[in-house]
Write a protein that holds these residues in place. Structure first.
Motif, PDB file in Angstrom:
ATOM      1  N   PHE A  22       0.819  -1.202   0.000  1.00  0.00           N
ATOM      2  CA  PHE A  22       0.000   0.000   0.000  1.00  0.00           C
ATOM      3  C   PHE A  22       0.855   1.255   0.000  1.00  0.00           C
ATOM      4  O   PHE A  22       1.899   1.316   0.623  1.00  0.00           O
ATOM      5  N   VAL A  23       0.362   2.271  -0.717  1.00  0.00           N
ATOM      6  CA  VAL A  23       0.987   3.592  -0.737  1.00  0.00           C
ATOM      7  C   VAL A  23       0.045   4.507   0.018  1.00  0.00           C
ATOM      8  O   VAL A  23      -1.164   4.490  -0.213  1.00  0.00           O
ATOM      9  N   ASP A  24       0.577   5.300   0.949  1.00  0.00           N
ATOM     10  CA  ASP A  24      -0.297   6.209   1.674  1.00  0.00           C
ATOM     11  C   ASP A  24       0.132   7.650   1.462  1.00  0.00           C
ATOM     12  O   ASP A  24       1.302   7.947   1.307  1.00  0.00           O
ATOM     13  N   ARG A  25      -0.868   8.537   1.415  1.00  0.00           N
ATOM     14  CA  ARG A  25      -0.616   9.962   1.226  1.00  0.00           C
ATOM     15  C   ARG A  25      -1.335  10.743   2.320  1.00  0.00           C
ATOM     16  O   ARG A  25      -2.532  10.568   2.534  1.00  0.00           O
ATOM     17  N   LEU A  26      -0.593  11.593   2.986  1.00  0.00           N
ATOM     18  CA  LEU A  26      -1.176  12.482   3.987  1.00  0.00           C
ATOM     19  C   LEU A  26      -1.824  13.647   3.247  1.00  0.00           C
ATOM     20  O   LEU A  26      -1.160  14.375   2.503  1.00  0.00           O
ATOM     21  N   VAL A  27      -3.117  13.827   3.427  1.00  0.00           N
ATOM     22  CA  VAL A  27      -3.851  14.866   2.708  1.00  0.00           C
ATOM     23  C   VAL A  27      -3.949  16.143   3.541  1.00  0.00           C
ATOM     24  O   VAL A  27      -3.748  17.240   3.034  1.00  0.00           O
ATOM     25  N   HIS A  28      -4.237  15.989   4.839  1.00  0.00           N
ATOM     26  CA  HIS A  28      -4.491  17.184   5.645  1.00  0.00           C
ATOM     27  C   HIS A  28      -4.232  16.895   7.118  1.00  0.00           C
ATOM     28  O   HIS A  28      -4.529  15.809   7.597  1.00  0.00           O
ATOM     29  N   ILE A  29      -3.659  17.859   7.815  1.00  0.00           N
ATOM     30  CA  ILE A  29      -3.515  17.775   9.268  1.00  0.00           C
ATOM     31  C   ILE A  29      -4.171  19.013   9.868  1.00  0.00           C
ATOM     32  O   ILE A  29      -3.932  20.135   9.414  1.00  0.00           O
ATOM     33  N   ASN A  30      -5.004  18.792  10.858  1.00  0.00           N
ATOM     34  CA  ASN A  30      -5.683  19.898  11.529  1.00  0.00           C
ATOM     35  C   ASN A  30      -5.239  19.940  12.990  1.00  0.00           C
ATOM     36  O   ASN A  30      -5.260  18.924  13.670  1.00  0.00           O
ATOM     37  N   ARG A  31      -4.813  21.100  13.452  1.00  0.00           N
ATOM     38  CA  ARG A  31      -4.424  21.248  14.858  1.00  0.00           C
ATOM     39  C   ARG A  31      -5.563  21.935  15.603  1.00  0.00           C
ATOM     40  O   ARG A  31      -6.030  22.995  15.192  1.00  0.00           O
ATOM     41  N   THR A 129      -2.862   7.266  -5.467  1.00  0.00           N
ATOM     42  CA  THR A 129      -2.839   6.021  -4.695  1.00  0.00           C
ATOM     43  C   THR A 129      -3.703   4.942  -5.345  1.00  0.00           C
ATOM     44  O   THR A 129      -3.458   3.763  -5.148  1.00  0.00           O
ATOM     45  N   LEU A 130      -4.683   5.348  -6.132  1.00  0.00           N
ATOM     46  CA  LEU A 130      -5.542   4.397  -6.846  1.00  0.00           C
ATOM     47  C   LEU A 130      -4.810   3.754  -8.017  1.00  0.00           C
ATOM     48  O   LEU A 130      -5.117   2.639  -8.412  1.00  0.00           O
ATOM     49  N   GLY A 131      -3.830   4.466  -8.572  1.00  0.00           N
ATOM     50  CA  GLY A 131      -3.096   3.951  -9.720  1.00  0.00           C
ATOM     51  C   GLY A 131      -3.674   4.438 -11.037  1.00  0.00           C
ATOM     52  O   GLY A 131      -3.383   3.885 -12.095  1.00  0.00           O
ATOM     53  N   MET A 132      -4.482   5.476 -10.990  1.00  0.00           N
ATOM     54  CA  MET A 132      -5.071   6.039 -12.195  1.00  0.00           C
ATOM     55  C   MET A 132      -4.056   6.992 -12.832  1.00  0.00           C
ATOM     56  O   MET A 132      -3.427   7.778 -12.133  1.00  0.00           O
ATOM     57  N   HIS A 133      -3.889   6.900 -14.148  1.00  0.00           N
ATOM     58  CA  HIS A 133      -2.878   7.712 -14.827  1.00  0.00           C
ATOM     59  C   HIS A 133      -3.467   8.873 -15.612  1.00  0.00           C
ATOM     60  O   HIS A 133      -2.804   9.891 -15.797  1.00  0.00           O
ATOM     61  N   ASP A 134      -4.698   8.713 -16.107  1.00  0.00           N
ATOM     62  CA  ASP A 134      -5.305   9.740 -16.950  1.00  0.00           C
ATOM     63  C   ASP A 134      -6.713  10.050 -16.451  1.00  0.00           C
ATOM     64  O   ASP A 134      -7.602   9.203 -16.518  1.00  0.00           O
ATOM     65  N   VAL A 135      -6.911  11.257 -15.958  1.00  0.00           N
ATOM     66  CA  VAL A 135      -8.234  11.671 -15.493  1.00  0.00           C
ATOM     67  C   VAL A 135      -8.278  13.192 -15.435  1.00  0.00           C
ATOM     68  O   VAL A 135      -7.260  13.848 -15.193  1.00  0.00           O
ATOM     69  N   VAL A 136      -9.457  13.736 -15.697  1.00  0.00           N
ATOM     70  CA  VAL A 136      -9.679  15.173 -15.540  1.00  0.00           C
ATOM     71  C   VAL A 136     -10.755  15.314 -14.473  1.00  0.00           C
ATOM     72  O   VAL A 136     -11.836  14.738 -14.593  1.00  0.00           O
ATOM     73  N   ALA A 137     -10.450  16.060 -13.412  1.00  0.00           N
ATOM     74  CA  ALA A 137     -11.392  16.204 -12.303  1.00  0.00           C
ATOM     75  C   ALA A 137     -11.576  17.672 -11.971  1.00  0.00           C
ATOM     76  O   ALA A 137     -10.640  18.461 -12.053  1.00  0.00           O
ATOM     77  N   LYS A 138     -12.803  18.001 -11.596  1.00  0.00           N
ATOM     78  CA  LYS A 138     -13.119  19.377 -11.217  1.00  0.00           C
ATOM     79  C   LYS A 138     -13.884  19.360  -9.910  1.00  0.00           C
ATOM     80  O   LYS A 138     -14.838  18.605  -9.756  1.00  0.00           O
ATOM     81  N   SER A 139     -13.438  20.170  -8.971  1.00  0.00           N
ATOM     82  CA  SER A 139     -14.120  20.300  -7.690  1.00  0.00           C
ATOM     83  C   SER A 139     -14.972  21.559  -7.718  1.00  0.00           C
ATOM     84  O   SER A 139     -14.504  22.623  -8.114  1.00  0.00           O
ATOM     85  N   GLN A 140     -16.239  21.415  -7.299  1.00  0.00           N
ATOM     86  CA  GLN A 140     -17.141  22.562  -7.251  1.00  0.00           C
ATOM     87  C   GLN A 140     -17.698  22.665  -5.842  1.00  0.00           C
ATOM     88  O   GLN A 140     -17.916  21.652  -5.183  1.00  0.00           O
ATOM     89  N   GLY A 141     -17.937  23.852  -5.379  1.00  0.00           N
ATOM     90  CA  GLY A 141     -18.493  24.004  -4.038  1.00  0.00           C
ATOM     91  C   GLY A 141     -17.393  24.010  -2.998  1.00  0.00           C
ATOM     92  O   GLY A 141     -16.392  24.697  -3.134  1.00  0.00           O
TER      93      GLY A 141
END
Length: 190
Positions: A22-31, A129-141
């Motif tokens: 498994f590969v893990d990625r730290l996304v966010h830390i909140n104090r 981490t999923l192993g996806m190589h080609d994707v276009v993503a847009k975040s809204q909101g």
């Protein structure tokens, strides 16, 4: 029972091998701070994404007084919550998909080979981490990393492979694929 010459450490080695895939990625830390009589008491919350880069991915949330302990808890939670995502040719999505959680909405689109991962922060960690190589993503909101990750997982949960769709409709995959190619040909002619 431990095998000869291992000294009872065989199980630990097996666990390490399983964890190393498994590969893990730290996304966010909140104090966060709690004000008490003697001053402030700090705590940390970690958001981690874990995947095997072969189509399985999960996310976890952990809280503790120290950062490493919060990350460890989050990683363990992520490994317990893995989902399998069907990928086309092992590199992209089968179809475009939408996901939402709270005020966070995401749009994930399949992309041709060589496009790369076009996505922002937390979503990029999920795709890597999923192993996806080609994707276009847009975040809204919402740009809150927790909502973005949950919305992304909602979208990935809606992803279907042609094999699953064919099974649901009692068709053969080849019949389903030929219908799709017929629609693509009509779109090119128009």
């Amino acid at each position: 029972m431990a095998r000869e010459g291992e000294g009872g450490r065989g199980r630990d080695r097996d666990r390490e091998e399983r964890d190393s895939e498994f590969v893990d990625r730290l996304v966010h830390i909140n104090r966060v701070a709690k004000v008490v009589k003697g001053g402030r008491r700090f705590g940390f919350a970690a958001l981690v994404v874990v995947g095997d880069q072969k189509g399985r991915v999960g996310y976890g949330h952990g809280k503790a007084r120290e950062v490493p302990e919060a990350i460890r808890k989050a990683t363990e939670a992520a490994k317990r919550a893995l989902i399998r995502v069907p990928l086309r040719e092992g590199r992209t999505l089968h179809h475009d998909v939408y996901g939402r959680h709270g005020a966070g909405r995401v749009v994930l689109r399949a992309a041709p080979a060589g496009t790369g991962i076009i996505a922002g922060g937390p979503m990029r960690a999920v795709f890597e981490t999923l192993g996806m190589h080609d994707v276009v993503a847009k975040s809204q909101g919402s740009s809150n990393p927790y909502n973005m990750i949950r919305a992304t997982f909602d979208a990935l949960g809606r992803e279907d492979s042609p094999r699953a769709v064919a099974a649901r409709r009692s068709l053969k995959v080849s019949a389903l694929q030929s219908r799709r190619q017929g629609v693509d040909a009509e779109a090119v002619d128009a």
